[in-house]
Design an enzyme around this catalytic site. Structure first.
Site, mmCIF file in Angstrom:
data_model
loop_
_atom_site.group_PDB
_atom_site.id
_atom_site.type_symbol
_atom_site.label_atom_id
_atom_site.label_comp_id
_atom_site.label_asym_id
_atom_site.label_seq_id
_atom_site.Cartn_x
_atom_site.Cartn_y
_atom_site.Cartn_z
ATOM 1 N N GLU A 117 0.761 -1.036 0.023
ATOM 2 C CA GLU A 117 0.127 -0.132 0.177
ATOM 3 C C GLU A 117 0.775 1.221 0.029
ATOM 4 O OE1 GLU A 117 -4.250 -1.593 1.767
ATOM 5 O OE2 GLU A 117 -2.618 -0.621 3.210
ATOM 6 N N CYS A 130 3.602 8.459 1.097
ATOM 7 C CA CYS A 130 4.224 7.494 2.045
ATOM 8 C C CYS A 130 4.524 6.434 1.297
ATOM 9 C CB CYS A 130 2.917 7.240 2.952
ATOM 10 S SG CYS A 130 3.620 6.459 4.328
ATOM 11 N N CYS A 137 6.141 -6.638 7.106
ATOM 12 C CA CYS A 137 6.975 -6.023 8.113
ATOM 13 C C CYS A 137 7.682 -7.383 9.101
ATOM 14 C CB CYS A 137 6.463 -4.898 8.818
ATOM 15 S SG CYS A 137 7.947 -3.956 9.871
ATOM 16 N N CYS A 141 5.717 -4.538 15.633
ATOM 17 C CA CYS A 141 5.041 -3.456 16.919
ATOM 18 C C CYS A 141 3.896 -3.604 17.074
ATOM 19 C CB CYS A 141 5.592 -1.942 16.303
ATOM 20 S SG CYS A 141 7.399 -1.811 15.760
ATOM 21 N N CYS A 144 1.000 -1.578 15.776
ATOM 22 C CA CYS A 144 0.880 -1.341 14.302
ATOM 23 C C CYS A 144 0.229 -2.373 13.600
ATOM 24 C CB CYS A 144 2.275 -0.973 13.725
ATOM 25 S SG CYS A 144 2.474 -0.500 12.004
ATOM 26 N N CYS A 371 -1.426 6.529 9.890
ATOM 27 C CA CYS A 371 -0.234 5.896 10.380
ATOM 28 C C CYS A 371 -0.696 4.795 11.024
ATOM 29 C CB CYS A 371 0.433 7.055 11.185
ATOM 30 S SG CYS A 371 1.999 6.745 11.914
#
Length: 393
Positions: A117, A130, A137, A141, A144, A371
């Site tokens: 994305e 962005c 990933c 985290c 997230c 975010c």
């Protein structure tokens, strides 16, 4: 400087018109040296190769041209050879969503059928893209949403710079052939490497892509228009200063190791002290502006007055500003957003100590583009709240 990535990294299997398959080299993302070698192998005399690279570079990165037949300052023979051997390909847009606030979220497909994305955020004085650096990933985290998707692979330099080119396609921002956009306000004026993935776990490809973005004969964004965000891959921070020189942001989010270990597990490898030691050297190495500390505000976790005072103490000696990010909730998240009053009280302590501490306005929440919310649509199966809480512990 580390050697350029091998040109074979961007070889794609592309269906030919007759239905057969053949390997073509995608020129997008190649360094100038790698492109020069391609031309020499295609029969271009070595003395001419550098000039030809410059011409092709302009066609691709200034004018957005994707077919070799349009490159009229190249010989017909060279155009035919390039058409046979090479391709100019950017990620395919699978879907585009536009938020009520104008934010655009693209789901794009890359080589191998994987998806990432990309988000474009328009503002009065700038337009920020962005960009993602990995499929998924590796950092997990706990706050997230992107971190709940397992790492699939690194993106190539071509797939990273291709996101910028794809956005410029959608914004209609390529210069007319033979002209430049110099002096015109840019719709895409800034890049943040804050999308899916940890950029410093894919350093060489990120570096090569950003060098193309910064190239004065290409996309022409200055290094201060690019911000790379890391969760704290300490060994690569110095390399970022030396080999890219862009602005740096750090996903910080906690003021003690125990809390940061839960929120940002990479802290178990490089703790707060090691990270801050590396950051104190960064402005000296790159002559950079202030380092941005990103701090997501989580109710009852990291948002107390005591946390704010500890943060002030930790930042001593580092040219810094702190972006306070109201937590963007997502299905199954174990956290809640801090109240507006609590966020403003936190910011007041930082500002009293001399640190700029803007509170980020959430953008694109209605399309899951804010975010920490990015995740490939094909990987968007929800984990239960209990699963995520268990992983956070």
């Amino acid at each position: 400087m580390a050697p350029s990535a091998p040109i074979t990294q961007d070889v794609l299997t592309i269906p030919r018109k007759d239905g057969e398959s053949g390997d073509k080299i995608n020129l997008v993302g190649l360094t100038r040296d790698a492109m020069r070698q391609i031309l020499i192998e295609a029969g271009t005399p070595e003395k001419q190769a550098k000039m030809r690279v410059g011409q092709i570079w302009q066609w691709i990165y200034q004018w957005g041209v994707r077919d070799f037949d349009s490159m009229t300052n190249l010989s017909k023979a060279l155009r035919a050879e390039l058409t046979e051997r090479c391709d100019i390909r950017v990620p395919e847009v699978v879907s585009k969503q536009v938020s009520e606030d104008g934010t655009r979220k693209y789901l794009v497909r890359i080589n191998g059928g994987h998806e990432v994305e990309v988000v474009y955020i328009p503002e009065e004085d700038r337009g920020t893209l962005c960009v993602s650096s990995q499929v998924g990933c590796t950092l997990t985290c706990s706050f997230c949403h992107t971190g709940t998707q397992k790492l699939v692979r690194n993106l190539t330099a071509g797939e990273i710079v291709g996101q910028v080119m794809m956005a410029r396609d959608d914004l209609g921002e390529w210069a007319e052939r033979g002209a430049t956009n110099e002096g015109k306000a840019r719709l895409l004026s800034n890049i943040v490497l804050m999308g899916m993935g940890e950029p410093l776990y894919n350093f060489e490809n990120v570096r090569d892509a950003m060098k193309i973005v910064m190239d004065p004969e290409g996309i022409q964004l200055g290094r201060r228009r690019i911000t790379l965000s890391t969760s704290g891959v300490v060994p690569e921070i110095h390399r970022t200063a030396k080999e890219i020189g862009c602005l740096l942001a750090v996903s910080f989010h906690a003021t003690d190791d125990e809390t940061r270990n839960k929120l940002v597990p990479i802290n178990k490898r490089w703790n707060i002290e090691a990270l801050l030691d590396a950051l104190r050297e960064y402005p000296k190495a790159s002559n950079s502006e202030r380092i941005t500390f990103e701090y997501v505000m989580l109710k009852g976790v990291n948002d107390s007055d005591e946390d704010a005072h500890r943060l002030v103490a930790l930042l001593k000696g580092i040219p810094a500003k702190v972006n306070l990010i109201p937590f963007n909730e997502w299905p199954g998240s174990p956290y809640e957003r801090s109240s507006n009053n609590r966020i403003h009280a936190f910011a007041k302590i930082l500002m009293a100590a001399g640190y700029a501490s803007p509170i980020r306005t959430p953008r694109g929440e209605d399309i899951m583009a804010a975010c920490g919310q990015l995740k490939s649509a094909t990987e968007r199966a929800r984990k239960s709240r209990a699963q995520i809480e268990a992983e956070a512990k």
